[in-house]
Structures are given as C-alpha cells and as structure tokens.
Scaffold this active site. Structure first.
Site, PDB file in Angstrom:
ATOM      1  N   LYS A 173       0.876  -1.187   0.000  1.00 30.53           N
ATOM      2  CA  LYS A 173       0.000   0.000   0.000  1.00 30.53           C
ATOM      3  C   LYS A 173       0.905   1.226   0.000  1.00 30.53           C
ATOM      4  CE  LYS A 173      -1.849   2.956   2.209  1.00 30.53           C
ATOM      5  NZ  LYS A 173      -1.663   4.385   1.889  1.00 30.53           N
ATOM      6  N   CYS A 179      13.744  10.727   6.925  1.00 34.68           N
ATOM      7  CA  CYS A 179      13.545  10.315   8.318  1.00 34.68           C
ATOM      8  C   CYS A 179      14.808  10.509   9.152  1.00 34.68           C
ATOM      9  CB  CYS A 179      13.118   8.854   8.352  1.00 34.68           C
ATOM     10  SG  CYS A 179      14.218   7.802   7.395  1.00 34.68           S
ATOM     11  N   GLU A 231       9.319  16.104  14.949  1.00 38.89           N
ATOM     12  CA  GLU A 231       9.854  15.897  13.599  1.00 38.89           C
ATOM     13  C   GLU A 231       9.138  16.855  12.651  1.00 38.89           C
ATOM     14  OE1 GLU A 231       8.836  12.239  11.562  1.00 38.89           O
ATOM     15  OE2 GLU A 231      10.880  12.112  10.791  1.00 38.89           O
TER      16      GLU A 231
HETATM   17  P1  NAD Z   1       2.394   8.469   7.611  1.00 41.71           P
HETATM   18  O1  NAD Z   1       2.577   7.709   8.859  1.00 41.71           O
HETATM   19  O2  NAD Z   1       1.406   9.564   7.592  1.00 41.71           O
HETATM   20  O3  NAD Z   1       1.975   7.491   6.428  1.00 41.71           O
HETATM   21  C1  NAD Z   1       2.756   6.369   6.083  1.00 41.71           C
HETATM   22  C2  NAD Z   1       1.876   5.353   5.379  1.00 41.71           C
HETATM   23  O4  NAD Z   1       0.895   4.907   6.312  1.00 41.71           O
HETATM   24  C3  NAD Z   1       1.095   5.903   4.189  1.00 41.71           C
HETATM   25  O5  NAD Z   1       1.010   4.920   3.193  1.00 41.71           O
HETATM   26  C4  NAD Z   1      -0.275   6.184   4.792  1.00 41.71           C
HETATM   27  O6  NAD Z   1      -1.327   6.133   3.841  1.00 41.71           O
HETATM   28  C5  NAD Z   1      -0.407   5.037   5.766  1.00 41.71           C
HETATM   29  N1  NAD Z   1      -1.340   5.288   6.858  1.00 41.71           N
HETATM   30  C6  NAD Z   1      -1.710   6.482   7.395  1.00 41.71           C
HETATM   31  N2  NAD Z   1      -2.626   6.291   8.366  1.00 41.71           N
HETATM   32  C7  NAD Z   1      -2.837   4.950   8.449  1.00 41.71           C
HETATM   33  C8  NAD Z   1      -3.672   4.137   9.256  1.00 41.71           C
HETATM   34  N3  NAD Z   1      -4.473   4.667  10.171  1.00 41.71           N
HETATM   35  N4  NAD Z   1      -3.616   2.798   9.074  1.00 41.71           N
HETATM   36  C9  NAD Z   1      -2.793   2.242   8.174  1.00 41.71           C
HETATM   37  N5  NAD Z   1      -2.007   2.974   7.353  1.00 41.71           N
HETATM   38  C10 NAD Z   1      -2.015   4.309   7.499  1.00 41.71           C
HETATM   39  O7  NAD Z   1       3.839   8.985   7.197  1.00 41.71           O
HETATM   40  P2  NAD Z   1       4.228   9.841   5.933  1.00 41.71           P
HETATM   41  O8  NAD Z   1       3.814  11.259   6.190  1.00 41.71           O
HETATM   42  O9  NAD Z   1       3.790   9.184   4.687  1.00 41.71           O
HETATM   43  O10 NAD Z   1       5.827   9.712   5.938  1.00 41.71           O
HETATM   44  C11 NAD Z   1       6.640  10.472   6.738  1.00 41.71           C
HETATM   45  C12 NAD Z   1       7.084   9.705   7.963  1.00 41.71           C
HETATM   46  O11 NAD Z   1       7.760   8.510   7.589  1.00 41.71           O
HETATM   47  C13 NAD Z   1       8.076  10.487   8.789  1.00 41.71           C
HETATM   48  O12 NAD Z   1       7.751  10.370  10.150  1.00 41.71           O
HETATM   49  C14 NAD Z   1       9.393   9.805   8.491  1.00 41.71           C
HETATM   50  O13 NAD Z   1      10.368   9.960   9.492  1.00 41.71           O
HETATM   51  C15 NAD Z   1       8.966   8.391   8.337  1.00 41.71           C
HETATM   52  N6  NAD Z   1       9.970   7.608   7.605  1.00 41.71           N
HETATM   53  C16 NAD Z   1      10.728   6.702   8.306  1.00 41.71           C
HETATM   54  C17 NAD Z   1      11.715   5.952   7.649  1.00 41.71           C
HETATM   55  C18 NAD Z   1      12.547   4.937   8.386  1.00 41.71           C
HETATM   56  O14 NAD Z   1      13.156   4.091   7.745  1.00 41.71           O
HETATM   57  N7  NAD Z   1      12.604   4.960   9.714  1.00 41.71           N
HETATM   58  C19 NAD Z   1      11.923   6.143   6.274  1.00 41.71           C
HETATM   59  C20 NAD Z   1      11.144   7.075   5.602  1.00 41.71           C
HETATM   60  C21 NAD Z   1      10.158   7.794   6.273  1.00 41.71           C
END
Ligand code: NAD
Length: 485
Positions: A178, A289, A388
């Site tokens: 997804k 991240c 963040e």
């Molecule tokens: P997000 O948590 O908003 O969304 C991530 C994914 O989760 C998306 O596909 C979103 O549609 C899905 N999602 C959102 N709500 C959900 C729910 N209730 N149930 C299931 N899925 C759901 O994050 P984002 O804004 O897309 O990405 C940014 C974040 O990702 C930052 O916090 C960043 O630090 C983190 N990140 C971490 C790494 C790592 O390896 N640690 C790498 C890249 C990004």
C-alpha cells in the site's frame, strides 16, 4: 514519447479499478497540475489482493522456486527497473517533487540495487544444524512468513517500497503493498515491471488508497502474516495496535526521527562538517527520516561554524524539480508545506533566532516550495527541537561539554541516527557508544550502503531494513527434530 500514467491497482497480475470504482486525484507539487486519477482502495480491494497473495503463496508459484531461480528473476527485475529508469524517475519527480537528478541517480539506482542485492544474496544464505546430543539431529531453518503487508510513506516512494519488497520476495513471500496516497505512481509501475520480469501473478500486488481506508484493513487483516510499515511514529503506534487487535501478525515499524549532529571544537575539517550538515538536512527538501535536524555545536566554534554552514545554503535554492541543475525541489503537497511553515512560526514565537529562509518561495508556479531555513539559539525543549518537522528546517543548539552534548542528543523520544565530528578517536568512540540511535556516523553524515541495517531505537521503530538482517523480518524460524536412534 508522451508519459502514460496508469493509476489502477495491480491485483493478481492485472491492472484493475477499485471494487467500488472510487478514485482520488493525484496532483504534482511542482505546479499543482493534475497528473491522473488513482484507484482508491478500501477493504474490498485489500481482501482481493490478500486472497491473491495467499493463493499464490499456497500454490508455491514463487515460494516453491529454488533460491537460484528467485535470484535470477530478481536480477531481471532489477535490470528492468534500470531499463525503465527515465520513466520511473519522471513519475517519482512529478508525483512527489524531488529533483529529477536525485530520482534518476539515487532513487531508481538504489531501488534496483536493493532488488539485485537481496536476489544475489538469497542463494548464499545457509541454515543451521544445532549442537544437539548424538542420537538426534535438529535443523534450524528459515521459511517465508507467508503474506506480507507493506505500507510505505511518500518521501522515497520507490526506494521504501523496494527496501520491503526485495527481502520479502527473496525469501519467497507474497506481498500486498500500500503506497502513500501522496505518491502512489512509481509503486504501480514497479508492479508492472515485476510481472514482466517473471514474478508470478499474485505475488506482488499494489493497492493504492488512503491510510485509514486501505492501510488499516491491511494492518487488521487476519490473513496477513506480517506488516512491514514505514511512516510516522503516530501511525506506527496504530499499526502495532491493529496487529495486536487482529491476528498478532508481526508488526515491523520504521518510524520518524529527530537526529542530532554533534560538532566538537576539535573537529578537523569544519568545511566538510558544514557541507555534510547542510547536505543531509536539505537533501530531499528535508523530507528524510534520518535528516540531522538538530545541529549541536560546541560554543567556542559556533560563530565560525555557522558562517561556513550559511555559505552552503545557496547550493540548496529551490528550483524546478524537472530541471537537471535543481538541488532542492518542492514539498510533497500543500498540507506538508503548511505544516512546515507552522513549525517555522512556532520557532520564531518560542524565541529561536531565524538566520536564513523561513518562507515559501516560487509561489508563481502554483507549487509548494520552502527556502532552506536555519534557526540559531534553539533550546532542546522548543517545539522545533522536539518534533519531527520533515522539512528543510535546521535547529542549532549550543553546548559546552561532551556530557552536555550526549545528554541533549539523547533527550528525544526518537533514536534513528546521529553523528559526531571530532578528531579525538577516544571521544568519537565514547560518544558513538552512548548515543541511543540505530546508526551513528563519525566525521560524516552521508554514508549509506545496502549492506548495513537501517532502523531506529526507541520511538523510531523496531526491525531493520537493508542488509541480511532484513531477512529476519520476513521469515519464520523452524526447528525440525530428527531422532536418529
Ligand atoms: P504516515 O505515517 O502519515 O503514512 C505512512 C503510510 O501509512 C502511508 O502509506 C499512509 O497512507 C499510511 N497510513 C496512514 N494512516 C494509516 C492508518 N491509520 N492505518 C494504516 N495505514 C495508514 O507517514 P508519511 O507522512 O507518509 O511519511 C513520513 C514519515 O515517515 C516520517 O515520520 C518519516 O520519518 C517516516 N519515515 C521513516 C523511515 C525509516 O526508515 N525509519 C523512512 C522514511 C520515512
């Protein structure tokens, strides 16, 4: 040749509309132009994709192939990604706003490299025989876990997807991916390429959709064996709850960060420290991240170091992401830009000193751009130092002693990455050892390789992407006892 964008889901080897026919509009943050309509997946679509994945797994069309056969197919998959590199890079840049040179030279290459590396590794990994008593044989083997649900963010859409897909596929699993609703296009194209490479239908399914509508049903699905999530800490916590509420599936979470970059006065090369410090926070518009968003500088060199740092800023002037000379592109969407601007306003309100940037730019394009922003006089309790931001905003915090630097660095709920700059080898080791982070750099920030694990301590998550350790997430450990006499 004109770019043709297909926003339909990929389920059981076919491009399909969502079951209820719903779509969402996909816009480019470069200029807010509409790119296409994308299938908006919900429970019914996730059910179809999980059934297809389960059927493929049970039929052993992929799981039953020898490691050597899986290797060959994955290498072909990687080759085809490179053959399609221009289209994939264009989709990535149009969809999420990163510079085209980064999409072409970093994201596509790293995605292909991940598939190739795990493909090449999988026929070189041995299982174990335990040192049990003479009359027995105990084999410890790793088996594919089954159906993997992968949920990924928008900041490195193709790469985050491949960090999950590559080890999961290499170990013989079937996958339902997804992608983020903010950047679904490259993942859909990758699923087409997987089929062309010979990955059997149903083994890699991609269902785009909103988090609550498509992500949650995947995390809650009782026929999914493992959920591999990358995203925010807030959603990661929900994923763990959903895993527990449903079938106790393994829930691996790679989450956010607020990484410290510590520059000591005895750093040998302040120019390099300034270059790496700026490059690592402003690369990808600060939407990384592991970006070192807290710069901890020893007081005696602070003025000199800040001067060097500010001299780097002209290298990160926001420009058109489709222009090959652009080094900083657009924020992923208007909402993310507004979030970042709110954090900048809070920094000013709480007394931090704005040294540079802090504003939106290129408004005439209709897109969403922010100038690289640097705050001085930040204290570690200000919102810009605790939360963040996920944008091009750097907070400078001053320290006087090593103990103080370590305390400030660790005083965060996160623990993804950190760096220490010093020419004193004992100090480097001592600080690196005491930093609570999954990755610590010494006299660098930008080293990266598929051979090393990537992931966090504390609320930056659990589990690791990349390296052979990633295989642990997608396999079950089985013990088989054989009585010999
Ligand atoms: P997000 O948590 O908003 O969304 C991530 C994914 O989760 C998306 O596909 C979103 O549609 C899905 N999602 C959102 N709500 C959900 C729910 N209730 N149930 C299931 N899925 C759901 O994050 P984002 O804004 O897309 O990405 C940014 C974040 O990702 C930052 O916090 C960043 O630090 C983190 N990140 C971490 C790494 C790592 O390896 N640690 C790498 C890249 C990004």
């Amino acid at each position: 040749m004109a770019l043709k964008i297909d926003g339909r889901a990929v389920i059981n080897g076919k491009r399909v509309n969502s079951v209820d026919g719903a779509t969402f509009e996909c816009f480019s943050p470069i200029d807010n132009r509409k790119l296409c309509d994308v299938a908006s997946g919900k429970s019914a679509d996730i059910d179809l994709a999980v059934s297809a994945a389960r059927a493929a797994f049970n039929a052993r069309t992929w799981a039953g192939k020898s490691p050597k056969e899986r290797k060959q197919t994955m290498i072909k998959f990687a080759d085809l990604i490179l053959q399609n590199r221009e289209e994939l890079a264009l989709l990535e840049t149009l969809d999420m706003g990163k510079p085209i040179t980064a999409s072409l030279n970093v994201d596509v290459n790293s995605a292909a490299n991940s598939l190739r590396w795990f493909g090449e590794a999988i026929d070189k990994v041995y299982d174990e025989i335990a040192p049990t008593p003479e009359h027995t044989l105990a084999m410890i083997t790793r088996e594919p876990i089954g159906v993997v649900g992968a949920i990924v963010p928008w900041n490195y859409p193709m790469l985050m997807a491949c960090w999950k897909i590559a080890p999961a596929l290499a170990s013989g699993n079937s996958i339902v991916l997804k992608p983020s609703e903010k950047s679904p296009l490259s993942a859909l194209k990758i699923a087409d390429i997987a089929l062309e490479a010979g990955i059997p239908a149903g083994v890699l399914n991609v269902v785009p959709g909103y988090g609550a509508e498509a992500g949650s049903p995947l995390a809650l699905h009782t026929d999914v064996d493992c959920i591999a999530f990358t995203g925010s800490t807030a959603v990661g916590k929900k994923i763990q709850i959903m895993a527990g509420q449903s079938n106790l599936k393994r829930a691996w979470c790679e989450l956010g960060g607020k990484s410290p970059n510590i520059v000591f006065a005895d750093c040998k090369d302040l120019n390099r420290a300034a270059e790496a410090g700026a490059g690592s926070i402003f690369y990808n518009q600060g939407e990384s991240c592991n970006a070192p968003s807290r710069l901890l500088v020893e007081r005696s060199i602070k003025d000199e170091f800040i001067k060097k740092l500010l001299a780097e800023l002209p290298n990160y002037k926001p420009g058109n992401p489709l222009d090959a000379s652009t080094t900083m592109g657009a924020m992923v969407d208007c909402g993310q830009m507004e979030n970042v601007l709110k954090y900048i306003a809070s920094g000013k309100a709480q007394g931090a000193k704005l040294l540079s940037g802090g504003d939106q730019t290129r408004t005439e394009t209709g897109g969403f751009y922010i100038n690289p922003t640097v705050f001085d006089n930040v204290t570690n309790d200000m919102t810009i130092a605790t939360e963040e931001i996920f944008g091009p905003v750097l907070s400078i915090i001053t320290f006087d002693t090593m103990e103080e630097a370590i305390k400030i660095a660790n005083d965060t709920p996160y623990g993804l990455a950190a760096a220490v700059w010093t020419q004193d080898i004992s100090k480097a080791h001592m600080v690196a050892k005491r930093l609570r982070a999954g990755t610590v750099h010494v006299n660098s920030y930008d080293e990266d390789d598929i051979t090393v694990p990537f992931g966090g301590y504390k609320q930056s998550g659990n589990g690791r992407d990349k390296s052979l350790h990633a295989l642990e997430k997608y396999t079950e450990l089985k013990t088989t006892w054989i009585r010999l006499s």
